[in-house]
Scaffold this active site. Structure first.
Site, PDB file in Angstrom:
ATOM      1  N   GLY A 137      10.882   5.841  14.911  1.00 14.22           N
ATOM      2  CA  GLY A 137      12.039   6.068  14.039  1.00 14.22           C
ATOM      3  C   GLY A 137      13.301   5.388  14.519  1.00 14.22           C
ATOM      4  O   GLY A 137      13.390   4.159  14.581  1.00 14.22           O
ATOM      5  N   LYS A 208       1.410   2.998  16.264  1.00 18.21           N
ATOM      6  CA  LYS A 208       2.642   2.686  16.997  1.00 18.21           C
ATOM      7  C   LYS A 208       2.320   2.226  18.416  1.00 18.21           C
ATOM      8  O   LYS A 208       2.967   1.317  18.945  1.00 18.21           O
ATOM      9  CB  LYS A 208       3.545   3.920  17.007  1.00 18.21           C
ATOM     10  CG  LYS A 208       4.101   4.243  15.619  1.00 18.21           C
ATOM     11  CD  LYS A 208       4.653   5.651  15.539  1.00 18.21           C
ATOM     12  CE  LYS A 208       5.268   5.938  14.183  1.00 18.21           C
ATOM     13  NZ  LYS A 208       5.558   7.357  13.954  1.00 18.21           N
TER      14      LYS A 208
HETATM   15  P1  NAP Z   1       7.703   7.588   0.500  1.00 19.04           P
HETATM   16  O1  NAP Z   1       8.780   8.602   0.540  1.00 19.04           O
HETATM   17  O2  NAP Z   1       6.352   8.001   0.044  1.00 19.04           O
HETATM   18  O3  NAP Z   1       8.223   6.384  -0.420  1.00 19.04           O
HETATM   19  C1  NAP Z   1       7.417   5.299  -0.754  1.00 19.04           C
HETATM   20  C2  NAP Z   1       8.103   4.496  -1.831  1.00 19.04           C
HETATM   21  O4  NAP Z   1       7.354   3.317  -2.082  1.00 19.04           O
HETATM   22  C3  NAP Z   1       8.226   5.231  -3.175  1.00 19.04           C
HETATM   23  O5  NAP Z   1       9.445   4.907  -3.775  1.00 19.04           O
HETATM   24  C4  NAP Z   1       7.057   4.661  -3.982  1.00 19.04           C
HETATM   25  O6  NAP Z   1       7.305   4.628  -5.370  1.00 19.04           O
HETATM   26  C5  NAP Z   1       6.981   3.255  -3.449  1.00 19.04           C
HETATM   27  N1  NAP Z   1       5.615   2.709  -3.481  1.00 19.04           N
HETATM   28  C6  NAP Z   1       4.555   3.106  -2.751  1.00 19.04           C
HETATM   29  N2  NAP Z   1       3.472   2.366  -3.038  1.00 19.04           N
HETATM   30  C7  NAP Z   1       3.875   1.479  -3.987  1.00 19.04           C
HETATM   31  C8  NAP Z   1       3.210   0.455  -4.692  1.00 19.04           C
HETATM   32  N3  NAP Z   1       1.918   0.178  -4.493  1.00 19.04           N
HETATM   33  N4  NAP Z   1       3.915  -0.271  -5.573  1.00 19.04           N
HETATM   34  C9  NAP Z   1       5.215  -0.008  -5.788  1.00 19.04           C
HETATM   35  N5  NAP Z   1       5.909   0.955  -5.146  1.00 19.04           N
HETATM   36  C10 NAP Z   1       5.237   1.696  -4.250  1.00 19.04           C
HETATM   37  O7  NAP Z   1       7.505   6.923   1.925  1.00 19.04           O
HETATM   38  P2  NAP Z   1       8.527   6.895   3.139  1.00 19.04           P
HETATM   39  O8  NAP Z   1       8.402   8.157   3.906  1.00 19.04           O
HETATM   40  O9  NAP Z   1       9.842   6.452   2.701  1.00 19.04           O
HETATM   41  O10 NAP Z   1       7.822   5.781   4.070  1.00 19.04           O
HETATM   42  C11 NAP Z   1       7.897   4.429   3.734  1.00 19.04           C
HETATM   43  C12 NAP Z   1       7.402   3.580   4.894  1.00 19.04           C
HETATM   44  O11 NAP Z   1       8.218   3.825   6.048  1.00 19.04           O
HETATM   45  C13 NAP Z   1       5.969   3.879   5.344  1.00 19.04           C
HETATM   46  O12 NAP Z   1       5.380   2.686   5.817  1.00 19.04           O
HETATM   47  C14 NAP Z   1       6.160   4.839   6.501  1.00 19.04           C
HETATM   48  O13 NAP Z   1       5.088   4.813   7.425  1.00 19.04           O
HETATM   49  C15 NAP Z   1       7.410   4.265   7.130  1.00 19.04           C
HETATM   50  N6  NAP Z   1       8.194   5.196   7.914  1.00 19.04           N
HETATM   51  C16 NAP Z   1       8.530   6.410   7.407  1.00 19.04           C
HETATM   52  C17 NAP Z   1       9.326   7.265   8.161  1.00 19.04           C
HETATM   53  C18 NAP Z   1       9.730   8.611   7.625  1.00 19.04           C
HETATM   54  O14 NAP Z   1      10.351   9.373   8.385  1.00 19.04           O
HETATM   55  N7  NAP Z   1       9.418   8.965   6.398  1.00 19.04           N
HETATM   56  C19 NAP Z   1       9.772   6.869   9.416  1.00 19.04           C
HETATM   57  C20 NAP Z   1       9.404   5.608   9.918  1.00 19.04           C
HETATM   58  C21 NAP Z   1       8.623   4.783   9.158  1.00 19.04           C
HETATM   59  P3  NAP Z   1       7.469   5.981  -6.218  1.00 19.04           P
HETATM   60  O15 NAP Z   1       8.734   6.612  -5.711  1.00 19.04           O
HETATM   61  O16 NAP Z   1       7.584   5.543  -7.646  1.00 19.04           O
HETATM   62  O17 NAP Z   1       6.263   6.793  -5.945  1.00 19.04           O
HETATM   63  N1  HSE Z   2       5.121  10.120   9.725  1.00 18.24           N
HETATM   64  C1  HSE Z   2       5.819   9.501  10.801  1.00 18.24           C
HETATM   65  C2  HSE Z   2       6.096  10.532  11.860  1.00 18.24           C
HETATM   66  C3  HSE Z   2       7.101   8.899  10.318  1.00 18.24           C
HETATM   67  O1  HSE Z   2       5.961  11.729  11.579  1.00 18.24           O
HETATM   68  O2  HSE Z   2       6.414  10.164  12.988  1.00 18.24           O
HETATM   69  C4  HSE Z   2       7.808   8.088  11.384  1.00 18.24           C
HETATM   70  O3  HSE Z   2       7.086   6.942  11.704  1.00 18.24           O
END
Ligand code: NAP
Ligand code: HSE
Length: 428
Positions: A137, A208
Site C-alpha cells: 500500500g 507481493k
Molecule cells: P475495486 O474497488 O474492485 O475497483 C475496480 C474498478 O475497476 C471498478 O471501478 C471496476 O468497474 C473496474 N473494472 C474492473 N474490471 C474491469 C474491466 N474488466 N473492465 C473495465 N473496468 C473494470 O478494486 P480496488 O480495490 O480499487 O483495486 C484495484 C487494484 O488496486 C487491484 O489490482 C488491487 O489489487 C490493487 N490494490 C488495491 C488496494 C486496496 O486497498 N483496495 C491496495 C493496493 C492495491 P465497476 O466499478 O464498474 O465495477
Molecule cells: N487486498 C490487499 C490487502 C490490498 O489487503 O493487502 C492491498 O494490496
C-alpha cells in the site's frame, strides 16, 4: 507559458481509483507547486457506466466501458491501471505500451504472474512501468529497494504484506471477533481484493513477495513455486495459546539467501511480542529489510485502503510528470534470471504445534517420540483441559526442517494419536 498538463487515462474507478481522484483534487495546488504542471484525468474506464459512484467524475473526464478508448487515444500520456484481475489489464497495458504511453499500476497479481513481458516491452520503448502501490500500500518499499538500498546486498526481507489478513488477525486477537465477521469488515473498509480468497489464502502476499524478490535480488522466484499458506481456518485457540507463549500470529512473507539459494514462503507465523512486526495492527503493513551495509531497516504504514494506496500511485504519477528516466526493475536486465531455490522442505525454523489428542496415559510421550524419531526436540509444552474434540497439547520445538515436521506429524496420525488434524506454524 505554463507546462502542458500530464494527461491521464484511469482504468478503474473503485476503491483506489476513487481515492486517486480525491487526492488529485485535494492536492491540486500542491502538485502544481511541486512539478510545475497539472495532472488531468481525461478518461475513466469502468465495467458499468451506470453504477452510482462515491466520488464525482473529474471535471472534463469521459466515463467509458471501452478499454480501447483509453489505449488508442493519442492525447493520453499515461495509463493508470487500477482495475485488478490479470487478463483484461494485461491486454490494456500491452496496448497502451505499444502506443507509447507510460503506465502506473497497483496490480501485483498481474505483475507477479504475467509481468515480465510488460517490463521488457516498457524497456524496449523507453517507457515507465511504475508499481509502487502494488506492494504494501502506502509504504514506499519499491522505490526504497530500487534506489535507496540499491548499493546493498539484501540478506533478508520479512514482511506483513496483506492488510486484509492482518486486519482479520488483529480483530480476532484483540476484539475477539470471529473470522467471517472480521473478513466482512475488511471488505467493507475497501481492504480486500475483489476476490478475497487472494487475501485469506495468502496469494496476494505471495504476489507481493515475488515483486520484492525481483527488486531485491534481480531474480525470479516463480509464483507457482512459492510455498503459500494463508490464514483461512485460523482458530482463535491458536491465537490465544501463542499469546500464552508470548507470541502473536501474523501472516508473514519472507525471503532470505542461504548457501547461495533463495528461501521464500508465505505462512501464518508466530512473532515474539517484543518484535516490531508483532505490533503491526489492523490494515497496517510492515517490511523489515536486512542489507549488508544498511543493517536492519523497518518500514511501517497503511497497507490497504483508498487514500493510502492512492498516495503511492500519486508518487508514481508525479515521477512520470517530472519526466524521470524509467528504471522499472531496478536492474539493467529487464528479465530476471530464475533464482536458485532452496527447496521449501529444507527450510528450517522453530515451530508452534497444537495437536488434539485422546486424554490417555502416555500420549505426550508418544507425540514426543514421533517428533524425536524425526530429530525434533520440544522446547516448551502446555497441556490444556479437555474439549469435545480431545485434549489440546501445545508445544514449541527447537529448529527443524519443514520435511521433518511433516513426517513427525504424519507418524502421529499413523499411530492414531490425533483426534483432528494438527496445526503447525513456524516461529520467526
Ligand atoms: P475495486 O474497488 O474492485 O475497483 C475496480 C474498478 O475497476 C471498478 O471501478 C471496476 O468497474 C473496474 N473494472 C474492473 N474490471 C474491469 C474491466 N474488466 N473492465 C473495465 N473496468 C473494470 O478494486 P480496488 O480495490 O480499487 O483495486 C484495484 C487494484 O488496486 C487491484 O489490482 C488491487 O489489487 C490493487 N490494490 C488495491 C488496494 C486496496 O486497498 N483496495 C491496495 C493496493 C492495491 P465497476 O466499478 O464498474 O465495477
Ligand atoms: N487486498 C490487499 C490487502 C490490498 O489487503 O493487502 C492491498 O494490496
Amino acid at each position: 507559458m505554463p507546462a502542458k498538463p500530464l494527461r491521464v487515462a484511469l482504468a478503474g474507478f473503485g476503491t483506489v481509483g476513487g481515492g486517486l481522484v480525491r487526492v488529485l483534487q485535494e492536492n491540486q495546488e500542491l502538485i502544481r507547486q511541486r512539478i510545475g504542471r497539472d495532472i488531468e484525468v481525461r478518461k475513466v474506464l469502468v465495467r458499468d457506466v451506470h453504477k452510482p459512484r462515491a466520488v464525482a467524475l473529474p471535471e472534463g473526464a469521459v466515463l467509458t466501458s471501452n478499454p480501447d478508448e483509453l489505449a488508442d487515444d493519442p492525447d493520453i500520456d499515461v495509463l493508470v491501471e487500477l482495475m485488478g484481475g490479470i487478463d483484461a489489464p494485461h491486454a490494456l497495458i500491452t496496448r497502451a505500451l505499444e502506443r507509447g504511453k507510460h503506465v502506473v499500476t497497483a496490480n501485483k497479481a498481474l505483475l507477479a504472474e504475467n509481468g515480465i513481458g510488460l517490463f521488457q516491452m516498457a524497456a524496449e520503448k523507453g517507457l515507465s512501468l511504475r508499481y509502487e502501490a502494488s506492494v504494501a500500500g502506502a509504504i514506499p518499499i519499491v522505490e526504497t529497494l530500487k534506489k535507496s538500498l540499491a548499493g546493498n546486498r539484501i540478506e533478508s526481507l520479512v514482511g506483513i504484506l496483506n492488510g486484509t489478513s492482518n486486519y482479520i488477525l488483529s480483530a480476532m486477537s484483540s476484539e475477539g471477533l470471529d473470522f467471517d465477521t472480521a473478513l466482512k469488515q475488511a471488505q467493507e473498509l475497501g481492504y480486500a481484493e475483489a476476490d478475497p480468497t487472494l487475501d485469506i489464502d495468502g496469494h496476494d502476499a505471495a504476489h507481493k513477495l515475488v515483486l520484492l524478490i525481483r527488486l531485491a535480488y534481480g531474480q525470479e522466484y516463480p509464483y507457482t513455486a512459492m510455498p503459500i499458506r494463508g490464514i483461512r481456518g485460523m482458530n482463535r485457540m491458536d491465537i490465544e495459546f501463542a499469546r500464552e507463549f508470548g507470541y502473536r500470529i501474523k501472516l508473514i512473507a519472507q525471503a532470505h539467501v542461504e548457501d547461495g539459494r533463495l528461501a521464500a514462503r508465505v505462512c501464518p507465523t508466530l512473532v515474539h511480542h517484543t518484535y516490531l512486526l508483532a505490533r503491526v495492527g489492523g490494515s497496517f503493513n510492515a517490511v523489515r529489510v536486512e542489507g549488508n551495509a544498511v543493517g536492519s531497516l523497518f518500514l511501517h504504514g497503511r497497507g490497504a485502503g483508498d487514500l493510502p494506496t492512492a498516495s503511492a500511485v500519486m508518487g508514481d504519477l508525479l515521477a512520470v510528470a517530472r519526466g524521470e528516466r524509467p528504471d522499472n526493475t531496478g536492474f539493467v536486465a529487464q528479465t530476471p534470471e530464475r533464482a536458485a531455490i532452496l527447496p521449501p522442505e529444507e527450510v528450517r525454523s522453530r515451530y508452534y504445534v497444537r495437536v488434539m489428542v485422546h486424554d490417555t496415559p502416555g500420549v505426550l510421550r508418544d507425540i514426543a517420540a514421533a517428533m524425536a524419531d524425526e530429530g525434533i526436540s520440544m522446547a516448551q509444552v502446555i497441556q490444556k483441559t479437555g474439549e469435545r474434540e480431545g485434549v489440546p497439547l501445545v508445544f514449541m520445538t527447537h529448529e527443524a526442517s519443514a520435511r521433518a515436521m511433516r513426517n513427525a506429524l504424519s507418524r502421529a496420525v499413523k499411530a492414531g494419536l490425533l483426534t483432528t488434524p494438527a496445526v503447525a506454524y513456524p516461529v520467526l
